[in-house]
Design a protein around this motif. Sequence first.
Motif, PDB file in Angstrom:
ATOM      1  N   CYS A  14      38.228  57.422  39.020  1.00 41.34           N
ATOM      2  CA  CYS A  14      38.464  56.015  38.727  1.00 41.34           C
ATOM      3  C   CYS A  14      39.944  55.750  38.650  1.00 41.34           C
ATOM      4  CB  CYS A  14      37.678  55.521  37.512  1.00 41.34           C
ATOM      5  SG  CYS A  14      38.080  56.268  35.955  1.00 41.34           S
ATOM      6  N   ASP A  15      40.692  56.346  39.587  1.00 44.53           N
ATOM      7  CA  ASP A  15      42.134  56.123  39.593  1.00 44.53           C
ATOM      8  C   ASP A  15      42.521  55.003  40.548  1.00 44.53           C
ATOM      9  OD1 ASP A  15      41.498  57.417  41.879  1.00 44.53           O
ATOM     10  OD2 ASP A  15      43.197  58.791  41.829  1.00 44.53           O
ATOM     11  N   ARG A  16      41.537  54.194  40.934  1.00 48.98           N
ATOM     12  CA  ARG A  16      41.821  52.990  41.710  1.00 48.98           C
ATOM     13  C   ARG A  16      41.332  51.810  40.875  1.00 48.98           C
ATOM     14  NH1 ARG A  16      44.294  56.123  44.036  1.00 48.98           N
ATOM     15  NH2 ARG A  16      44.284  56.740  46.228  1.00 48.98           N
ATOM     16  N   HIS A  17      41.644  50.611  41.338  1.00 54.95           N
ATOM     17  CA  HIS A  17      41.157  49.442  40.613  1.00 54.95           C
ATOM     18  C   HIS A  17      40.399  48.540  41.575  1.00 54.95           C
ATOM     19  CE1 HIS A  17      41.039  46.921  37.056  1.00 54.95           C
ATOM     20  NE2 HIS A  17      41.175  45.881  37.876  1.00 54.95           N
ATOM     21  N   VAL A  18      39.191  48.157  41.192  1.00 50.76           N
ATOM     22  CA  VAL A  18      38.353  47.312  42.037  1.00 50.76           C
ATOM     23  C   VAL A  18      38.184  45.950  41.366  1.00 50.76           C
ATOM     24  CG1 VAL A  18      36.007  46.986  42.936  1.00 50.76           C
ATOM     25  CG2 VAL A  18      37.113  49.232  43.114  1.00 50.76           C
ATOM     26  N   ILE A  19      38.393  44.888  42.143  1.00 54.13           N
ATOM     27  CA  ILE A  19      38.085  43.533  41.678  1.00 54.13           C
ATOM     28  C   ILE A  19      37.021  42.946  42.591  1.00 54.13           C
ATOM     29  CG2 ILE A  19      38.966  41.190  41.246  1.00 54.13           C
ATOM     30  CD1 ILE A  19      41.642  42.351  40.622  1.00 54.13           C
ATOM     31  N   ASN A  20      36.089  42.257  41.988  1.00 49.45           N
ATOM     32  CA  ASN A  20      34.957  41.682  42.709  1.00 49.45           C
ATOM     33  C   ASN A  20      34.874  40.202  42.318  1.00 49.45           C
ATOM     34  OD1 ASN A  20      31.379  42.622  42.746  1.00 49.45           O
ATOM     35  ND2 ASN A  20      32.436  40.976  43.756  1.00 49.45           N
ATOM     36  N   THR A  21      34.905  39.312  43.289  1.00 51.61           N
ATOM     37  CA  THR A  21      34.611  37.909  42.978  1.00 51.61           C
ATOM     38  C   THR A  21      33.256  37.554  43.587  1.00 51.61           C
ATOM     39  OG1 THR A  21      35.884  37.209  44.906  1.00 51.61           O
ATOM     40  CG2 THR A  21      36.994  37.083  42.795  1.00 51.61           C
TER      41      THR A  21
ATOM     42  N   GLY B  11      42.414  48.420  44.983  1.00 52.79           N
ATOM     43  CA  GLY B  11      43.859  48.595  45.036  1.00 52.79           C
ATOM     44  C   GLY B  11      44.247  49.880  44.339  1.00 52.79           C
ATOM     45  N   ARG B  12      45.477  50.316  44.552  1.00 56.90           N
ATOM     46  CA  ARG B  12      45.929  51.538  43.876  1.00 56.90           C
ATOM     47  C   ARG B  12      46.131  51.261  42.393  1.00 56.90           C
ATOM     48  NH1 ARG B  12      50.683  54.082  47.134  1.00 56.90           N
ATOM     49  NH2 ARG B  12      50.388  55.747  45.615  1.00 56.90           N
ATOM     50  N   ASP B  13      46.374  49.993  42.047  1.00 52.73           N
ATOM     51  CA  ASP B  13      46.407  49.616  40.636  1.00 52.73           C
ATOM     52  C   ASP B  13      45.954  48.167  40.532  1.00 52.73           C
ATOM     53  OD1 ASP B  13      48.616  48.019  41.366  1.00 52.73           O
ATOM     54  OD2 ASP B  13      49.981  49.681  40.984  1.00 52.73           O
ATOM     55  N   ARG B  14      45.883  47.670  39.315  1.00 49.89           N
ATOM     56  CA  ARG B  14      45.341  46.329  39.113  1.00 49.89           C
ATOM     57  C   ARG B  14      46.203  45.261  39.777  1.00 49.89           C
ATOM     58  NH1 ARG B  14      45.048  42.217  34.723  1.00 49.89           N
ATOM     59  NH2 ARG B  14      42.963  41.297  34.899  1.00 49.89           N
ATOM     60  N   ASP B  15      47.536  45.397  39.669  1.00 51.44           N
ATOM     61  CA  ASP B  15      48.408  44.388  40.266  1.00 51.44           C
ATOM     62  C   ASP B  15      48.175  44.280  41.765  1.00 51.44           C
ATOM     63  OD1 ASP B  15      49.491  43.720  37.886  1.00 51.44           O
ATOM     64  OD2 ASP B  15      51.321  44.911  38.126  1.00 51.44           O
ATOM     65  N   GLU B  16      48.060  45.439  42.403  1.00 44.43           N
ATOM     66  CA  GLU B  16      47.826  45.415  43.850  1.00 44.43           C
ATOM     67  C   GLU B  16      46.484  44.758  44.153  1.00 44.43           C
ATOM     68  OE1 GLU B  16      48.751  48.476  47.359  1.00 44.43           O
ATOM     69  OE2 GLU B  16      46.781  48.847  46.488  1.00 44.43           O
TER      70      GLU B  16
ATOM     71  N   GLU C  18      35.725  43.400  37.200  1.00 45.74           N
ATOM     72  CA  GLU C  18      36.647  44.447  37.631  1.00 45.74           C
ATOM     73  C   GLU C  18      36.251  45.789  37.040  1.00 45.74           C
ATOM     74  OE1 GLU C  18      40.762  43.566  36.506  1.00 45.74           O
ATOM     75  OE2 GLU C  18      40.057  42.071  35.100  1.00 45.74           O
ATOM     76  N   THR C  19      36.628  46.840  37.723  1.00 47.02           N
ATOM     77  CA  THR C  19      36.312  48.174  37.229  1.00 47.02           C
ATOM     78  C   THR C  19      37.396  49.138  37.661  1.00 47.02           C
ATOM     79  OG1 THR C  19      34.664  49.945  37.172  1.00 47.02           O
ATOM     80  CG2 THR C  19      34.775  48.676  39.223  1.00 47.02           C
ATOM     81  N   PRO C  20      37.870  50.027  36.793  1.00 52.75           N
ATOM     82  CA  PRO C  20      37.534  50.063  35.371  1.00 52.75           C
ATOM     83  C   PRO C  20      38.179  48.889  34.637  1.00 52.75           C
ATOM     84  CG  PRO C  20      39.228  51.680  35.877  1.00 52.75           C
ATOM     85  CD  PRO C  20      38.823  51.081  37.185  1.00 52.75           C
TER      86      PRO C  20
END
Lengths: 510, 510, 170, 170
Positions: free
Chosen positions: A330-337, A393-398, A242-244
């Motif tokens: 970096c005001d979004r949150h990216v998750i990568n699987t 996502g707009r944040d990590r939860d999303e 994930e980033t950041p």
Amino acid sequence: MFKRVLVANRGLIQANCVRAIKELGATAIAVYEGDDRDSAGVRNADEAYEIKINDPRIRPYLDLEQIVQLAEDLKVDAVHPGYGFLAQNGKFARELERRGIKLIAPRVEGKFNLSNKHEVKEAAMRAGLPVLKGSEVFSDRERLEPAAKSLNFPLVMKAAHGYGGIGMKVIPDMRRLESAFEHVQATCRKFFMNSPEVFLEQYLSDPRHIEFPVLRDEAGRTTVFPELECPLQRRFQKLVLETPSPFIDRILRTKLQSEIRVLCERLGVFGFASVEFLISDGTAYFLEINGYIQPSHTATTLLTGVDLLKEQIRLLSGEPLNMRRNEFSCDRHVINTYIYAEDPENDFAPSPGQVDRLYLPFGEEVVLQTSISSGAKISPFYDPMIAKLLVRGRDRDEAILKMGIALEEFFVEGLKTNIPLMRGVMKSDAFRDGTLSPEHMKNPEKRNQFIESLKSAKDSEIAALVASLALHSDGETLKRMEVLETDDNAQSVLGAATRWLKPRKPRRPR
Amino acid sequence: MFKRVLVANRGLIQANCVRAIKELGATAIAVYEGDDRDSAGVRNADEAYEIKINDPRIRPYLDLEQIVQLAEDLKVDAVHPGYGFLAQNGKFARELERRGIKLIAPRVEGKFNLSNKHEVKEAAMRAGLPVLKGSEVFSDRERLEPAAKSLNFPLVMKAAHGYGGIGMKVIPDMRRLESAFEHVQATCRKFFMNSPEVFLEQYLSDPRHIEFPVLRDEAGRTTVFPELECPLQRRFQKLVLETPSPFIDRILRTKLQSEIRVLCERLGVFGFASVEFLISDGTAYFLEINGYIQPSHTATTLLTGVDLLKEQIRLLSGEPLNMRRNEFSCDRHVINTYIYAEDPENDFAPSPGQVDRLYLPFGEEVVLQTSISSGAKISPFYDPMIAKLLVRGRDRDEAILKMGIALEEFFVEGLKTNIPLMRGVMKSDAFRDGTLSPEHMKNPEKRNQFIESLKSAKDSEIAALVASLALHSDGETLKRMEVLETDDNAQSVLGAATRWLKPRKPRRPR
Amino acid sequence: MKYSVYCQKKHAVSIDRKMDTGKPFEITVDKSCHDVAIRKVKDDGTIMTLLIDHKVVPIEVERRGDGMPVRVFLKGVPFDVEISKIASTRFKPQVPERDISGEVHANLPGQMVEITVRVGEKVEAGTPLGILDAMKMENEILSPKAGIVKSIEVNQNQILAKGDLILVIE
Amino acid sequence: MKYSVYCQKKHAVSIDRKMDTGKPFEITVDKSCHDVAIRKVKDDGTIMTLLIDHKVVPIEVERRGDGMPVRVFLKGVPFDVEISKIASTRFKPQVPERDISGEVHANLPGQMVEITVRVGEKVEAGTPLGILDAMKMENEILSPKAGIVKSIEVNQNQILAKGDLILVIE
């Protein structure tokens, strides 16, 4: 820019390199071994050349001589090694250089070579960065025990020129020391590493693993991107990224970014590099610099809008870094699987085979990069990574919620994959809270809990229903069960089953 | 949030709505007619219900009564109409409301209804926005000629409640007036528009077409997103879209955004709306407000990171707008092409059929949303849009180049598509310079030039080679050509051809 | 027709003998009645997709040699199943192996590059037993259960076929 | 074997009679020699993908009734081709229609909701002739060439099958 660039890799990174090279206006040349002939990178390349198995012990993509010769014959001016394979091979770089061909890998001034983990570690130490306690580098067995005795177990043994999780071995106690040494040295030879040297290092059992992508041009202009965190690995390879990082605050981020600038300047890094740290008890230990592009480059691109792969090639061709410092947000949150053709229930055993059915996730802020399509065969010879799935996502939860739903939509039949496991991870408190540890993947029971968490009471009813229906609709099997001749009910079932379905042999999915 | 939401649409918007509803934690319910049973939206929905053809003149998705009844039976608390179909149908909204079910479409206070183009135009006029000269609204034939006489040809006739390019007709001169009237009124009936009323408006032959997406909550908090420009349409439907517009400067953008705020406040818009302008000779004429989500929502999401679809549903459920004004950036450039199963060489005739082969583009900053997969059948009954392809570049030039390469990678066999046409458009000076006009698509010769521009001299050699090889490898056809019996050469060719290929009937691709 | 199926717990499944599989039908599991429709079958008749209670479910069924289903995948998620009784048949279920087997087999062909335990050593579930080198991967062999290493059946660097016995935990 | 092929201009294509299509081979077009390999064929032998000069090219070939190729698609881009001569055969090419036909046919089934020209009217290439309503679309029928409307063969609101003659331009 370069005019003709050869891509010495396969799979996702090949396709991505081909695209980037074409976008930069150069001719993209792919190489492939027979089984890979239908892959996207080969299809999209301006030219594609088959490479052969000249020596049965060497996979063609590792066949340095063949690739160097081809690069020379095809008059390319640069070679992109992708990640893994020849990306850190010093001999490969030298052989190309001798022919006036550039290897797209970071070049460093003076004696440093980024591929040597231990030299880089020493440079970091001299630059004042905290590093993990460890031994000198050695390749003689006699130095093994003294080196280990000066440290505390558990230790990790690392091949000085290892990469991508290859050539690393955790050593829980003295008894395992020798076998680990033999094993790592064998790996060095098998993967043609630059030397068989190894070193020992203190092993942290539960650190946070973060890395910062860096671009740096010949004139020393440097951009340090927001960090990526890898909360979950198996066999030192990433499962989730994930980033950041949700657990790094702005102060630590800024401090590390400026330390990285200093270090890269000292080392004279030029091109793309990825600087890794382990964080434990509030201390960020410098770990290593990877000099090749990482599979994670896509996550940084999704977060910041900067295409690291393209910038890497541009910089290496001698063009200047062209980036306003505040250009990326970096005001979004990216998750990568990372999706692998492997069986988590069976210790992640690779699961080669044919894709019988494929449903892809899609929608806003969902990015899938995959090398498979319906009917594709997954070769048993290479890395089983078949897809990178990313959400923003707009944040990590999303982002967690989005990833869970995207994984639910993603369905591959014919291979075992870690998709259900990743769904379970996204649902887990441990991932949300950031308390995942390597144990979660190593222990079959803990691993299984992720998958069990997906199963509702209703699902178990449905599974029972499906098993019964499968049998019910299968006249042949039922017949073998000796249906009572006298029972009208059973007879008519058999009749119905045989009528609507052709008799069939029992079959097992792979 | 809502608990249970029914999606009354199909294709891409269905799949996207299902995803958005699930991400918002609600139960997503899809409806489908038989042919659509395998689509992504149906597959991913929490529940899916078949709708039937009750009246052969009404496609199920337009069968208001059936859908309202289903919504009631399933106890949903909201219906998402997607775009097109029932999105602007007043009766649909009222029937749902009567049952306590919300339609996810902008609700407006007082007497205004966004679906009535003419009423909205008058409101804009009163708010001081420039509008195009036009007639009052009418539905009697007697008022047709007087209305036309007070204006100058060419004119465009618009159904007051038209949508998505349906119910619009360009009238070049007086002779075409009557037939246009009949045609548009027939369209109103056919698509169950709220009324058969039409109005006439001055037709600009070469305007820029821009639109601003707007989100506005019940408390009046408003966000106006950067504009999208549609430089190329066919039949009033989009072929290409970009955001932000390369030809709007910051001053005009800011001015229009603040005018839009005023207008939306006056109209009491609540939810999502898209405000359209035509720009000609430096004047921005207010055109209309579309009250339903647009296919272009994906482009805004890629540019800004805000998922308009999800926000729309959230707002309509009564939640507040939750957006920092400067949260979204527009320092990137997004281009979106719409890919249709249709034949540009044949006046864009729809090309239903089966997808025999499919190669998808992929890579950093390339986003594809598609409803097709290999083996999929494209129904002849609905909109032939099969994919939205988007790229994001650091600037417009990079985005154009990326789009060209992504289109080159995108290959669909079995259907005719506009992919080659779009490739030609990306290569054209007219697109780069922003001088594309509707003429480019209407005139077969000009249209053909886009495709011709893709053909190099070498390509024509290759095509000749392929034609010869196809014949050469086909023993049956060659035999019919009466190969001279005496010629050894020809005989052995025939022999070879027949040996390596099974005899086959000549076949034509669809 | 009535089936007793163990899947996490015991379920009673009842399928109407007169069901027409071309149309939606009903199946009762325990006390709940489920709407079922067959959506997609392979050429050989294997069911690929069901619509259960209006939800699309892609399924796979793994069978043992005699054709009895032993595992069901619901959209890739595995469920162990065991059909223990079928009304109106002479079907006698095999005694199920509830215990985890202590036999550790090679799950893919490769070279046994390392064995990290000795006979007599105590191991926990998940303890690494050795490394099987196959494909690009080092495949760590983990203990399936807690116990004592009873025997080691392979030598270091031995080449193994899929299914070869590596060692036994008791 | 030698083929004369018109595609944008005239090309001489020469394919070695002894070529083994299982391996890469060479084909000469005019004065250039191209490396060719067959990459993918359908079950019926139709070639789907070629490797030409080391570039992967997905192809489709459209043939007329007698099997002669008339159109080649290189990755979806259409090229009109015409094989006018084959060495060592009695093949007599049809006289090609170089003129654009003035016959306007329905290109898909639908309802002719509007006819916007009259007999005797002068039209340009691209002038709208009428509207065929099919699928969700209003399909504008455009003139294939410049000329005079000679006859109109359908009535307004008539339902047409694919291929029906709508009108003739001369």
